[in-house]
Scaffold this active site. Sequence first.
Site, short mmCIF file in Angstrom:
data_model
loop_
_atom_site.label_atom_id
_atom_site.label_comp_id
_atom_site.label_asym_id
_atom_site.label_seq_id
_atom_site.Cartn_x
_atom_site.Cartn_y
_atom_site.Cartn_z
N HIS A 60 0.79 -1.11 0.01
CA HIS A 60 -0.02 0.10 -0.09
C HIS A 60 0.87 1.20 -0.11
O HIS A 60 0.78 2.24 -0.95
CB HIS A 60 -0.87 -0.03 1.15
N GLU A 61 1.88 1.35 0.93
CA GLU A 61 2.74 2.56 1.16
C GLU A 61 3.54 2.90 -0.12
O GLU A 61 3.97 3.69 -0.39
CB GLU A 61 3.30 2.51 2.35
N HIS B 192 1.60 4.48 -2.89
CA HIS B 192 1.96 5.75 -2.80
C HIS B 192 3.19 6.30 -3.32
O HIS B 192 3.20 7.49 -4.04
CB HIS B 192 1.72 6.07 -1.44
N HIS C 281 3.26 6.48 -7.16
CA HIS C 281 2.48 7.59 -7.56
C HIS C 281 3.44 8.97 -7.30
O HIS C 281 3.42 9.62 -8.42
CB HIS C 281 1.51 7.83 -6.57
#
Length: 683
Positions: free
Chosen positions: A467-468, A471, A474
């Site tokens: 998940h991190e 980010h 991105h």
Amino acid sequence: MDIAFLKNQLPDFNALDASQIEAVVDDLLASSRGALAEILNCDALPSWYNLVEPLEKIDQQFERVWGPIGHLDSVRNSDDWHTAYDSSMQKVTEYYTELGQNAGLFARFDGLANSEAYQALNLAQKKVVDNALRDFRLSGIDLPSEQQAEFKRISQRLSQLSSQFGNHVLKATQAWSKQITDSARLTGLPESAMGLLAQYAQQKQMEGWRITLDFPSYLAVMTHADDRSLREEVYRAFATRASEQSEFKEFDNSGLIEEIRQLRQQKASLLGFSSYADYSIATKMVETTDQVIGFLRDLAGKAKPQAQSELDSLKAFAAAELGLTDLQPWDITYASEKLKQASLSLSQEQLKPYFPVDHTLSGMFKIVEQLFGVKVAQKTGVSVWHDEVRFYELHNPAGEVIAGFYLDLYARENKRGGAWMDVVQSRWRHPQGDLHLPVAYLVCNFTPPIGDKQACLSHDEVTTLFHEFGHGLHHMLTEMEHLNISGIAGVPWDAVELPSQFMENFCWEREGLDLISAHIETGQTLPDDLFDSLKQSRHFQSAMMLARQLEFSLFDFLLHAEYDATNPEALADLMARVRDEVAVVIPPSYQRFAHSFSHIFAGGYAAGYFSYKWAEVLSADAFSLFEETGVLNQQTGFKFKNTILAAGGSVDPMVLFKAFRGREPQIDALLRHCGISDQPNAA
């Protein structure tokens, strides 16, 4: 300006101490105000080159100087540091409020937007100018001077309150611990958890074992401890953190919460919004508060009947197999783990040996290389804030460095709980042509290694890592070169979770698990029986988990959408009302979840926690294209990279999504991943 702690383009974290912070920030602010005066004194008509570019230089210097100071407050906190940080934060907030209300600067942006020069800008540049004008209006540029002063006062006070709230949660978490000298009280805990608690005791020169409220310790007790009274004691300590129900009342956030609620409403009202929720969604994908509330209640209507059925099954199992005839909140994690073992032959402890941290990281990097064509390599000799922190570089197919990130994996004292990505520096083209590469902080709070053994991750921790890293991707794979729209900057908050939640999907697929799993002793990838159980476990109590997230989301949104300044609803009453509507697990009356809800009171998710579920619709639907074309299909991966990731905040995320998926988003993929049938509910 003395910025000796900036070493080349990366910070030297050990060259800055608390006594320097205020002087460094004062110099930064003086330098920035001087540069701003030069911009405003320009006689030429406003243009990209005499307005936006010099402002970006100011912002980039803020990113490089102020960013590491705030970061260290989260990962290497101390009283001296936080005091200096808090004082400096007030000055920084004052500066940005002044900037947002600078009539001369607004006039130049407005002049640029209405000029021929604007028509000659590219789409990304126009988005920067448009965002600036929007943000001026959301900073009170149109207010009379007296109301501008009030807006400024409110903004400064809210900044201070948010900082205090987060610090109280950290201090309250650290304040409580429990020494155990009789191993019988810890019956049920696996060897790894016993080793962790022993290590916590040794760090304080204590005998036996030491339970803390750090999440790895808390979760180990709640999941495995057979001693029900111990589970209840630890649950109560965790559930009452930073509240009047805690024994450490000096960290009570009750007063801060009420003042934050009041000031947020005042801030929104000054700008002409009926509520802070309306103010919040002015920068989001959603268009109305009714749209958000309807979305959440629709999902809750689909989830709650199944969640109740899941809870009923758990209660029946707990009564029949565990002798727990009155299942309580401190029993749920424990009983759920037992039920999962019984029904799926699966436990987190069974899975952990298959995810040694080094191999899992290596596998994650291979997935990213296959999908997006970038290689990840560790780099030594970079200044870090703790010995456990690593630094990595991303390389393109030509071998050129295109980005970097710090990775801080483990829980420890004086480190804020949770997991997050933050910006070290953004991808940005200096007016003289130099390209500054994007660098990210990736911070988690996983169970640390015990002694000299390599840490192994639970599957939950693996999904958090992905998940991190989503980010981070991105931020790092953007192709934008303007600070306002580079990476996650300028991305609406209800779309920013799309890449992070998208990456979690690879933790559930055979193709991904074959790369990230290797038993720490045998090197064997996850065997078929465990894989099958893991796949089934994705739906295990999924409706209960969804209902809990909807509880948080609806509480947050109604807290800000329905605030009545003349007769504010009591926090406990609102929470009870929301739980009555969407929850199936009702906690004891002493529970004070809101008092440690840092996402909305000390982070950026106020009236925006719904973003997790809103973006999960997008991420699940985006991943469904990989399910159709191949989980590690590089052509689809490049398409995702070149649309969703590359564009940063330069294009409306719905436009990007439709460019990637070829249609509007659909909710069915999310419901399928949650194991919930999209059928009308019976009356």
